[in-house]
Motif scaffolding. Structure first.
Motif, PDB file in Angstrom:
ATOM      1  N   ILE A 192       7.190  54.526  72.313  1.00 22.87           N
ATOM      2  CA  ILE A 192       7.777  54.756  73.841  1.00 22.87           C
ATOM      3  C   ILE A 192       7.344  56.120  73.490  1.00 22.87           C
ATOM      4  O   ILE A 192       7.514  56.106  74.876  1.00 22.87           O
ATOM      5  CB  ILE A 192       9.983  55.096  73.916  1.00 22.87           C
ATOM      6  CG1 ILE A 192      10.051  53.738  73.049  1.00 22.87           C
ATOM      7  CG2 ILE A 192      10.314  55.522  75.128  1.00 22.87           C
ATOM      8  CD1 ILE A 192      11.352  53.047  72.631  1.00 22.87           C
ATOM      9  N   ASN A 244      10.800  61.707  82.256  1.00 26.03           N
ATOM     10  CA  ASN A 244      10.368  60.463  82.189  1.00 26.03           C
ATOM     11  C   ASN A 244      11.126  59.752  80.012  1.00 26.03           C
ATOM     12  O   ASN A 244      11.281  58.863  80.141  1.00 26.03           O
ATOM     13  CB  ASN A 244       9.545  60.065  81.795  1.00 26.03           C
ATOM     14  CG  ASN A 244       8.800  60.134  83.831  1.00 26.03           C
ATOM     15  OD1 ASN A 244       9.677  59.801  84.295  1.00 26.03           O
ATOM     16  ND2 ASN A 244       7.373  60.526  83.752  1.00 26.03           N
ATOM     17  N   LYS A 246      13.848  60.936  79.090  1.00 26.56           N
ATOM     18  CA  LYS A 246      15.475  61.021  78.714  1.00 26.56           C
ATOM     19  C   LYS A 246      15.416  59.238  79.342  1.00 26.56           C
ATOM     20  O   LYS A 246      15.850  58.135  78.777  1.00 26.56           O
ATOM     21  CB  LYS A 246      15.795  61.726  80.117  1.00 26.56           C
ATOM     22  CG  LYS A 246      17.683  61.465  79.916  1.00 26.56           C
ATOM     23  CD  LYS A 246      18.269  61.574  78.612  1.00 26.56           C
ATOM     24  CE  LYS A 246      19.546  61.602  78.720  1.00 26.56           C
ATOM     25  NZ  LYS A 246      20.200  60.244  79.108  1.00 26.56           N
ATOM     26  N   ILE A 247      14.571  58.864  80.550  1.00 26.50           N
ATOM     27  CA  ILE A 247      14.955  57.739  81.135  1.00 26.50           C
ATOM     28  C   ILE A 247      14.874  56.591  80.709  1.00 26.50           C
ATOM     29  O   ILE A 247      15.464  55.673  79.941  1.00 26.50           O
ATOM     30  CB  ILE A 247      14.196  57.420  81.868  1.00 26.50           C
ATOM     31  CG1 ILE A 247      14.649  58.768  83.476  1.00 26.50           C
ATOM     32  CG2 ILE A 247      14.041  55.753  82.916  1.00 26.50           C
ATOM     33  CD1 ILE A 247      14.299  59.028  84.314  1.00 26.50           C
ATOM     34  N   ALA A 248      12.610  57.131  78.952  1.00 27.99           N
ATOM     35  CA  ALA A 248      12.789  55.419  78.396  1.00 27.99           C
ATOM     36  C   ALA A 248      13.813  55.746  77.200  1.00 27.99           C
ATOM     37  O   ALA A 248      13.655  55.083  76.979  1.00 27.99           O
ATOM     38  CB  ALA A 248      10.786  55.998  77.952  1.00 27.99           C
ATOM     39  N   ASP A 250      16.926  56.234  76.834  1.00 27.31           N
ATOM     40  CA  ASP A 250      18.545  55.354  77.954  1.00 27.31           C
ATOM     41  C   ASP A 250      18.003  54.122  77.840  1.00 27.31           C
ATOM     42  O   ASP A 250      18.163  53.241  77.439  1.00 27.31           O
ATOM     43  CB  ASP A 250      19.213  55.990  78.401  1.00 27.31           C
ATOM     44  CG  ASP A 250      19.382  57.045  78.515  1.00 27.31           C
ATOM     45  OD1 ASP A 250      19.406  57.737  77.034  1.00 27.31           O
ATOM     46  OD2 ASP A 250      19.764  58.282  79.663  1.00 27.31           O
ATOM     47  N   LYS A 251      16.560  53.371  78.319  1.00 27.24           N
ATOM     48  CA  LYS A 251      16.269  52.358  77.988  1.00 27.24           C
ATOM     49  C   LYS A 251      16.414  51.141  77.158  1.00 27.24           C
ATOM     50  O   LYS A 251      16.927  50.262  76.859  1.00 27.24           O
ATOM     51  CB  LYS A 251      15.235  51.881  79.434  1.00 27.24           C
ATOM     52  CG  LYS A 251      14.850  50.813  79.816  1.00 27.24           C
ATOM     53  CD  LYS A 251      13.765  51.095  80.784  1.00 27.24           C
ATOM     54  CE  LYS A 251      13.748  48.925  81.253  1.00 27.24           C
ATOM     55  NZ  LYS A 251      12.450  49.644  81.905  1.00 27.24           N
ATOM     56  N   ALA A 252      15.841  51.769  76.390  1.00 25.30           N
ATOM     57  CA  ALA A 252      15.873  51.842  74.987  1.00 25.30           C
ATOM     58  C   ALA A 252      17.262  51.861  73.812  1.00 25.30           C
ATOM     59  O   ALA A 252      17.175  50.520  72.842  1.00 25.30           O
ATOM     60  CB  ALA A 252      14.223  51.702  73.809  1.00 25.30           C
ATOM     61  N   GLY A 253      17.581  52.651  73.934  1.00 24.73           N
ATOM     62  CA  GLY A 253      18.997  51.416  73.854  1.00 24.73           C
ATOM     63  C   GLY A 253      19.555  53.090  72.594  1.00 24.73           C
ATOM     64  O   GLY A 253      19.399  52.919  71.802  1.00 24.73           O
TER      65      GLY A 253
END
Length: 268
Positions: A192, A244, A246-248, A250-253
């Motif tokens: 990621i 980006n 942090k966003i990635a 969070d999206k992957a849990g």
């Protein structure tokens, strides 16, 4: 009265040619100096010499030639150059003692011009200041800081201290560290983080960016994220990558640990 008139005529006859000759030498000399300085500057331009160095050397040459011309003109008027040189030497010593700091800055400016540790437009760190070099003058160097402040650094201290030139090599590495929970899968997290880097057009492929586990901390597994960028894109990539990631994650849990104890105390 007749005697005074005769003496005046004699003085005019004696000194008039000298004055005319001195004025002629002065006018022709100034004209030639102007041509010489302009010619030297054109040669330096053809040789792609730094603009600041062109001005510095041109001014230095102009003043040196004018000083020589002044001595020549004085000698043509009948003034003894030996005594005149002694007066200049004594005055120079007094001025030198009074302006030790300025002379040190002048010498520092000369060293910077010769060895070129940086040039106008370079991003440097020196004397506790980080910024882009705006102008290199004879006594000081002007640096624009990231928050658009003008820092004026004496060349004496600048030439004798440590200088970090971020622009010289053309590329910079950004050092970032991100921590994730011990429950996170290391391989997935690395993929990621690498995807965040490779998807950014400003991140260079050569040298290639790297993602590695750097530390097993008390409450997190820390990853060293190292993208390479052009100097002009340093802060853009720094902030974009931080956001980006942090966003990635969070999206992957994938959890980014934070001090829960502090949160509990705040609630209480």
């Amino acid at each position: 009265m007749e005697q005074y008139i005769e003496k005046t005529k004699e003085l005019l006859m004696d000194y008039a040619p000298k004055v005319v000759t001195a004025l002629a030498i002065l006018l022709v000399g100034l004209f030639l100096i102007k041509i010489v300085v302009k010619g030297v500057k054109k040669v330096m331009q053809k040789q792609n010499v730094d603009i600041t160095l062109q001005k510095f050397l041109g001014d230095l040459l102009g003043w040196a030639l004018k000083a020589l011309l002044f001595v020549t003109v004085i000698s043509k008027l009948g003034v003894a150059t030996t005594s005149f040189a002694a007066i200049i030497g004594a005055a120079g010593l007094a001025i030198g003692l009074a302006l030790q700091g300025s002379l040190s800055n002048f010498a520092g400016g000369t060293l910077i011009m010769i060895f070129k540790p940086f040039k106008t437009g370079d991003l440097i760190e020196a004397q506790g200041v980080t910024g882009v070099v705006k102008e290199i003058q004879i006594f000081t160097t002007h640096v624009n800081t990231p928050d658009n402040k003008l820092a004026i650094i004496p060349n004496g201290a600048l030439s004798n201290g440590n200088i970090i030139n971020y622009t010289k090599e053309g590329k910079l590495r950004i050092d970032l560290t991100f921590g994730v929970s011990y429950d996170a899968d290391i391989k997935q997290t690395k993929e990621i983080l690498m995807e965040v880097l490779t998807s950014n057009d400003k991140v260079l492929s050569d040298p290639a960016p790297t993602v590695n586990v750097s530390e097993l901390a008390d409450s997190s597994v820390n990853f060293a994220v190292r993208p390479w960028v052009d100097v002009a894109h340093y802060w853009d990539v720094y902030f974009e990558t931080t956001e980006n990631v942090k966003i990635a994650l969070d999206k992957a849990g994938i959890e980014i640990p934070y001090p829960h104890a502090v949160e509990i105390q705040k609630k209480e």
